[in-house]
Write a protein that holds these residues in place. Structure first.
Motif, PDB file in Angstrom:
ATOM      1  N   ALA A 120      -5.073   1.584 -11.949  1.00 56.62           N
ATOM      2  CA  ALA A 120      -5.770   2.620 -12.432  1.00 56.62           C
ATOM      3  C   ALA A 120      -5.658   3.776 -11.597  1.00 56.62           C
ATOM      4  O   ALA A 120      -5.678   3.817 -10.377  1.00 56.62           O
ATOM      5  N   LEU A 121      -5.554   5.017 -12.201  1.00 60.98           N
ATOM      6  CA  LEU A 121      -5.245   6.419 -11.506  1.00 60.98           C
ATOM      7  C   LEU A 121      -6.464   7.446 -12.199  1.00 60.98           C
ATOM      8  O   LEU A 121      -6.410   7.196 -13.265  1.00 60.98           O
ATOM      9  N   SER A 128      -6.514   2.386  -7.775  1.00 57.46           N
ATOM     10  CA  SER A 128      -6.868   0.824  -7.410  1.00 57.46           C
ATOM     11  C   SER A 128      -5.871  -0.018  -8.211  1.00 57.46           C
ATOM     12  O   SER A 128      -5.478   0.430  -9.387  1.00 57.46           O
ATOM     13  N   ALA A 129      -5.500  -1.331  -7.346  1.00 58.89           N
ATOM     14  CA  ALA A 129      -4.500  -1.932  -8.178  1.00 58.89           C
ATOM     15  C   ALA A 129      -4.743  -3.203  -8.058  1.00 58.89           C
ATOM     16  O   ALA A 129      -5.343  -3.708  -7.112  1.00 58.89           O
ATOM     17  N   GLU A 130      -4.312  -4.096  -9.030  1.00 58.71           N
ATOM     18  CA  GLU A 130      -4.573  -5.630  -9.203  1.00 58.71           C
ATOM     19  C   GLU A 130      -3.298  -6.155  -9.002  1.00 58.71           C
ATOM     20  O   GLU A 130      -2.319  -5.511  -9.679  1.00 58.71           O
ATOM     21  N   ARG A 131      -3.116  -7.347  -8.269  1.00 63.14           N
ATOM     22  CA  ARG A 131      -1.793  -7.822  -8.018  1.00 63.14           C
ATOM     23  C   ARG A 131      -1.984  -9.263  -8.801  1.00 63.14           C
ATOM     24  O   ARG A 131      -3.010 -10.019  -8.755  1.00 63.14           O
ATOM     25  N   ALA A 132      -0.705  -9.974  -9.241  1.00 62.92           N
ATOM     26  CA  ALA A 132      -0.753 -11.289  -9.603  1.00 62.92           C
ATOM     27  C   ALA A 132      -1.092 -12.101  -8.439  1.00 62.92           C
ATOM     28  O   ALA A 132      -0.924 -12.152  -7.163  1.00 62.92           O
ATOM     29  N   ALA A 133      -1.511 -13.423  -8.868  1.00 63.59           N
ATOM     30  CA  ALA A 133      -2.180 -14.462  -7.876  1.00 63.59           C
ATOM     31  C   ALA A 133      -1.105 -15.233  -7.315  1.00 63.59           C
ATOM     32  O   ALA A 133      -1.304 -15.475  -6.251  1.00 63.59           O
ATOM     33  N   ALA A 134       0.030 -15.252  -8.016  1.00 65.55           N
ATOM     34  CA  ALA A 134       0.989 -16.111  -7.306  1.00 65.55           C
ATOM     35  C   ALA A 134       2.376 -15.222  -7.042  1.00 65.55           C
ATOM     36  O   ALA A 134       2.438 -14.066  -7.553  1.00 65.55           O
ATOM     37  N   ASP A 135       3.037 -15.641  -6.065  1.00 65.08           N
ATOM     38  CA  ASP A 135       4.350 -14.811  -5.814  1.00 65.08           C
ATOM     39  C   ASP A 135       5.380 -14.850  -6.874  1.00 65.08           C
ATOM     40  O   ASP A 135       5.460 -15.869  -7.429  1.00 65.08           O
ATOM     41  N   ALA A 144       2.974  -3.706 -14.453  1.00 64.01           N
ATOM     42  CA  ALA A 144       1.584  -3.497 -14.587  1.00 64.01           C
ATOM     43  C   ALA A 144       1.034  -2.386 -15.757  1.00 64.01           C
ATOM     44  O   ALA A 144       1.917  -1.608 -16.081  1.00 64.01           O
ATOM     45  N   GLU A 145       0.007  -2.767 -16.144  1.00 64.37           N
ATOM     46  CA  GLU A 145      -0.471  -1.680 -17.032  1.00 64.37           C
ATOM     47  C   GLU A 145      -1.211  -0.785 -16.411  1.00 64.37           C
ATOM     48  O   GLU A 145      -1.802  -0.728 -15.363  1.00 64.37           O
ATOM     49  N   ILE A 146      -0.732   0.561 -16.559  1.00 70.04           N
ATOM     50  CA  ILE A 146      -1.210   1.777 -16.023  1.00 70.04           C
ATOM     51  C   ILE A 146      -2.175   2.650 -16.833  1.00 70.04           C
ATOM     52  O   ILE A 146      -1.868   2.713 -18.145  1.00 70.04           O
ATOM     53  N   VAL A 147      -3.443   2.683 -16.273  1.00 68.65           N
ATOM     54  CA  VAL A 147      -4.263   3.520 -17.120  1.00 68.65           C
ATOM     55  C   VAL A 147      -4.848   4.657 -16.144  1.00 68.65           C
ATOM     56  O   VAL A 147      -4.916   4.616 -14.842  1.00 68.65           O
ATOM     57  N   THR A 148      -5.224   5.503 -16.803  1.00 66.68           N
ATOM     58  CA  THR A 148      -5.383   6.915 -16.158  1.00 66.68           C
ATOM     59  C   THR A 148      -6.710   7.529 -16.720  1.00 66.68           C
ATOM     60  O   THR A 148      -7.168   7.106 -17.922  1.00 66.68           O
ATOM     61  N   SER A 149      -7.419   8.183 -15.845  1.00 66.44           N
ATOM     62  CA  SER A 149      -8.706   9.122 -16.329  1.00 66.44           C
ATOM     63  C   SER A 149      -8.561  10.320 -15.368  1.00 66.44           C
ATOM     64  O   SER A 149      -7.853  10.445 -14.189  1.00 66.44           O
ATOM     65  N   GLU A 172       0.946  -1.097  -0.101  1.00 61.39           N
ATOM     66  CA  GLU A 172       0.136   0.082  -0.048  1.00 61.39           C
ATOM     67  C   GLU A 172       0.922   1.331  -0.020  1.00 61.39           C
ATOM     68  O   GLU A 172       0.543   2.219  -0.627  1.00 61.39           O
ATOM     69  N   THR A 173       1.979   1.035   0.724  1.00 64.84           N
ATOM     70  CA  THR A 173       3.000   2.435   0.928  1.00 64.84           C
ATOM     71  C   THR A 173       3.479   2.381  -0.530  1.00 64.84           C
ATOM     72  O   THR A 173       3.864   3.787  -0.945  1.00 64.84           O
ATOM     73  N   LEU A 174       3.973   1.445  -1.300  1.00 65.21           N
ATOM     74  CA  LEU A 174       4.432   1.585  -2.695  1.00 65.21           C
ATOM     75  C   LEU A 174       3.486   2.346  -3.660  1.00 65.21           C
ATOM     76  O   LEU A 174       3.888   3.180  -4.325  1.00 65.21           O
ATOM     77  N   LEU A 175       2.080   1.777  -3.499  1.00 64.82           N
ATOM     78  CA  LEU A 175       1.022   2.490  -4.207  1.00 64.82           C
ATOM     79  C   LEU A 175       0.967   3.826  -4.043  1.00 64.82           C
ATOM     80  O   LEU A 175       0.899   4.543  -4.764  1.00 64.82           O
ATOM     81  N   ALA A 176       0.780   4.179  -2.789  1.00 61.94           N
ATOM     82  CA  ALA A 176       0.724   5.507  -2.333  1.00 61.94           C
ATOM     83  C   ALA A 176       1.959   6.439  -2.719  1.00 61.94           C
ATOM     84  O   ALA A 176       1.811   7.620  -3.252  1.00 61.94           O
TER      85      ALA A 176
END
Length: 141
Positions: free
Chosen positions: A92-93, A77-84, A129-134, A44-48
Motif C-alpha cells: 500500500a502506497l 506498508s507491505a505484507e509478505r508471504a508466510a512461507a519462503d 504483490a497487489e499494489i494499492v495507492t491512495s 526494507e531497502t527494496l521497498l524503499a
C-alpha cells in the motif's frame, strides 16, 4: 546497471553495496538472524527503492505538467508471504503531495502513470504483490 554487495564478516550479518554510480548502501539483519540491526534489512531497502522510484515519477510528471508541486512523501506498508520465499504480497502506497493549487485529477493521473507506465520497481513487485495507492494533497502556504 551494476552493483557489488560485500558481506562484512566481522559484523555478523551486515552487507555493504556499492552501486554502479559509486554510492554505498549498508544493510543488516535482525538480531534473531545474526545481525546487529545497524542498517535497514535488504527487503526494507527494496521497498524503499520502490517508493523512491514512484515518488520520483510523480514529482517529475507534476513538474512537467507545470504544477506547483513542493513536496512528495510516500508512506508505504507491505505484507509478505508466510512461507519462503517471503515475497511481498500486498503493498500500500499513500502519497502526501504538497503544493499550491494542485488539482486532485493531476495528482491521481501522475500516480496512475507511474504505476501503469514508468515505475520499473513497482512493475516488478506487482508480479507478486497487489499494489494499492491512495493520496492526499496538502495546500502549501
Amino acid at each position: 546497471m551494476e552493483c557489488t554487495v560485500q558481506w562484512l564478516a566481522d559484523s555478523g550479518m551486515a552487507f555493504v553495496a556499492e552501486t554502479g554510480s559509486g554510492h554505498l548502501l549498508a544493510m543488516d539483519g535482525a538480531p534473531d538472524g545474526g545481525g546487529r540491526n545497524l542498517a535497514p534489512r535488504p527487503m526494507e531497502t527494496l521497498l524503499a527503492g520502490a517508493g523512491g522510484c514512484t515518488a520520483y515519477d510523480v514529482v517529475l510528471i507534476l513538474k512537467r505538467g507545470r504544477h506547483d508541486v513542493r513536496g512528495c512523501q510516500v508512506k508505504m506498508s507491505a505484507e509478505r508471504a508466510a512461507a519462503d520465499p517471503k515475497v511481498f504480497t500486498r503493498i500500500a502506497l499513500h502519497f502526501i503531495v504538497r503544493g499550491k493549487g494542485l488539482p486532485a485529477a493531476a495528482v491521481e493521473r501522475a500516480i496512475a502513470l507511474s504505476h501503469e507506465k514508468y515505475c520499473s520497481a513497482t512493475a516488478m513487485l506487482a508480479k507478486t504483490a497487489e499494489i494499492v495507492t491512495s493520496f492526499e494533497i496538502v495546500e502549501a502556504a
